[in-house]
Design an enzyme around this catalytic site. Structure first.
Site, PDB file in Angstrom:
ATOM      1  N   HIS A 142     -38.864 -45.330 -44.951  1.00 60.39           N
ATOM      2  CA  HIS A 142     -39.100 -44.365 -45.935  1.00 60.39           C
ATOM      3  C   HIS A 142     -37.629 -44.360 -46.899  1.00 60.39           C
ATOM      4  CE1 HIS A 142     -40.146 -42.074 -42.195  1.00 60.39           C
ATOM      5  NE2 HIS A 142     -41.021 -41.948 -42.885  1.00 60.39           N
ATOM      6  N   SER A 160     -44.284 -37.363 -44.074  1.00 65.24           N
ATOM      7  CA  SER A 160     -42.846 -37.754 -44.149  1.00 65.24           C
ATOM      8  C   SER A 160     -42.349 -37.733 -45.012  1.00 65.24           C
ATOM      9  CB  SER A 160     -42.195 -38.588 -43.590  1.00 65.24           C
ATOM     10  OG  SER A 160     -42.738 -39.535 -43.834  1.00 65.24           O
ATOM     11  N   ASP A 184     -34.194 -46.245 -43.767  1.00 66.22           N
ATOM     12  CA  ASP A 184     -34.813 -46.793 -42.905  1.00 66.22           C
ATOM     13  C   ASP A 184     -36.013 -47.590 -42.303  1.00 66.22           C
ATOM     14  OD1 ASP A 184     -37.159 -45.087 -43.097  1.00 66.22           O
ATOM     15  OD2 ASP A 184     -36.180 -43.744 -41.593  1.00 66.22           O
TER      16      ASP A 184
END
Ligand SMILES: *[C@@H]1O[C@H](CO)[C@@H](O)[C@H](O)[C@H]1NC(C)=O
Ligand SMILES: *[C@@H]1O[C@H](CO)[C@@H](O)[C@H](O)[C@H]1NC(C)=O
Ligand SMILES: *[C@@H]1O[C@H](CO)[C@@H](O)[C@H](O)[C@H]1NC(C)=O
Length: 408
Positions: A376, A50, A373
């Protein structure tokens, strides 16, 4: 007072000789380490999770994954105005890398009919360095995506078959490409830690994770890659998700940055093993540049310089509108360990209510936060990390992207 003539002459000669020596050593090292006809990066191939995914997991399907809310705003709100599958409010490091190289943003591999002229992004949010079968055998939590590094490498091989006309052409493309091999491996540990495995047990999989990364790098080198960047892990003890998970009341569990000592030591264990393995790889492939990207220290640089980082807010009345969108006033030191978007709590992180889920809220000024978040980073933090990595000495040997873009 002027220097006596003979001394200044001597100084001049010494400077001349040393500048020559530098010129000679840099030219010989660049010719020996990069091969001939080496100038210019024409494509970037990115593998990872991610941290680099620009839309693959979104296309695999995020339903029933812990990342289902990346399909909704406020993900993407800052730069795109809609969710792209990037796990941030805007751009990622891989986007800034492409920008520095003068290339468009990398399209995700799973975007059918995308233009892959300038490379492909194979990274998938949630992906692991090890295959899902490894975790099943060990009785550990199974990743929510099967698109491991090994699977991503398979995608690259089939992609290469479709774009090159001959073996020679393939080799030429490999030589003019930059390969980002990671960051990957962070999730192998995340699944284990969030599955409540103790550090000692998670440490037993480190050699396998590093082995998987090195195997992938070796395959790319055998296929003709000459420029690889292999990133290490973040200081995970500074990440809101981990700070929330551990939530220790013991002050001695935290270091001077209020990060968890044991988890940062664990991340360093991975990074040290990875760097040792990279050193061996360099001996085997002396004609390639195999750089280590120190995400650990680049991230700590941000924490340590949070409010001193360059300010981009200039109050130029004519340009006011153009500048206000790019305005960066440094990170707010009060929020270094708080997610910009989340479900509340001391670190504004709630695993049961991830950013974007009902009941969560987002701060109106993401660029004052490091964490987007809780897992990240914000676009602003990624921008500065990329700048430090490729211009601030946190990738070694250094890879100067803007120079590689210009030379033709
Ligand atoms: C997600 O889970 C729900 C309930 O368990 C199920 O009905 C649905 O089919 C799942 N969706 C996907 C895409 O797997
Ligand atoms: C992809 O983009 C490049 C550069 O803009 C262009 O030259 C090429 O024709 C495009 N390829 C396809 C298949 O559209
Ligand atoms: C991953 O692979 C396993 C075993 O092949 C399979 O059972 C599972 O459904 C796959 N998961 C996804 C998300 O494709």
């Amino acid at each position: 007072m002027a220097l006596p003539k003979c001394i200044s002459l001597l100084l001049f000669i010494v400077l001349l000789i040393s500048s020559r020596a530098v010129a000679v050593s840099s030219s010989s090292s660049s010719s020996s380490s990069s091969g001939d006809n080496d100038c210019g990066i024409k494509a970037v191939y990115s593998f990872g999770d991610s941290i680099a995914d620009t839309g693959n997991l979104l296309r695999e399907g995020v339903d029933n994954t812990s990342f289902s809310s990346i399909a909704r705003l406020p993900y993407g709100e800052t730069t795109f105005g809609y969710p792209t599958g990037r796990c941030s409010n805007g751009l990622l490091m891989i986007d800034f890398i492409a920008k520095d190289l003068g290339l468009p943003y990398l399209n995700p591999y799973l975007e059918k009919d995308a233009n892959f002229t300038y490379g492909v992004n194979f990274a998938v949010a949630g992906a692991t360095a090890l295959d899902a079968s490894f975790f099943a055998e060990k009785g550990m939590m199974i990743p929510f995506t099967n698109s491991s590094l090994h699977v991503q490498l398979g995608w690259f091989k089939s992609h290469l078959k479709t774009i090159c006309s001959s073996e020679e052409d393939c080799g030429e493309r490999m030589r003019h490409a930059l390969f980002m091999v990671g960051e990957i491996g962070g999730n192998d540990y995340n699944y284990a830690f969030f599955g409540k495995k103790p550090i000692q047990e998670v440490a037993t999989i480190v050699p396998y994770v590093v082995g998987s990364i090195i195997t992938a790098a070796k395959e790319l080198l055998d296929m003709g890659a000459v420029r690889l960047v292999i990133p290490g892990n973040f200081p995970i003890g500074c990440i809101p998700a981990y700070l929330t998970l551990v939530n220790s009341v013991n002050p001695s569990a935290y270091d001077e940055n209020d990060c968890l000592i044991d988890l940062n030591t664990f991340a360093m264990l991975h990074n040290v093993k990875l760097q040792k393995a990279i050193e061996v790889l360099r001996l085997l492939y002396p004609n390639a540049v195999i750089a280590y990207a120190d995400y650990f220290r680049a991230f700590l640089y941000i924490l340590n310089n949070a409010d001193k980082l360059e300010h981009t807010c200039k109050f130029d009345l004519f340009m006011f509108n153009a500048l206000i969108t790019d305005c960066f006033e440094g990170f707010n030191k009060k929020f270094l360990h708080q997610a910009c978007c989340g479900g509340g709590g001391g670190y504004n992180f709630d695993a049961a209510a991830m950013c974007g889920a009902p009941g969560t809220s987002v701060d109106r000024n993401p660029s004052s936060f490091v964490s987007w978040d809780g897992i990240h980073l914000t676009q602003e933090a990624y921008r500065i990390m990329e700048k430090q990595l490729f211009g601030g000495g946190y990738t070694y040997p250094s890879i100067e992207l803007t120079k590689l873009a210009k030379c033709q």
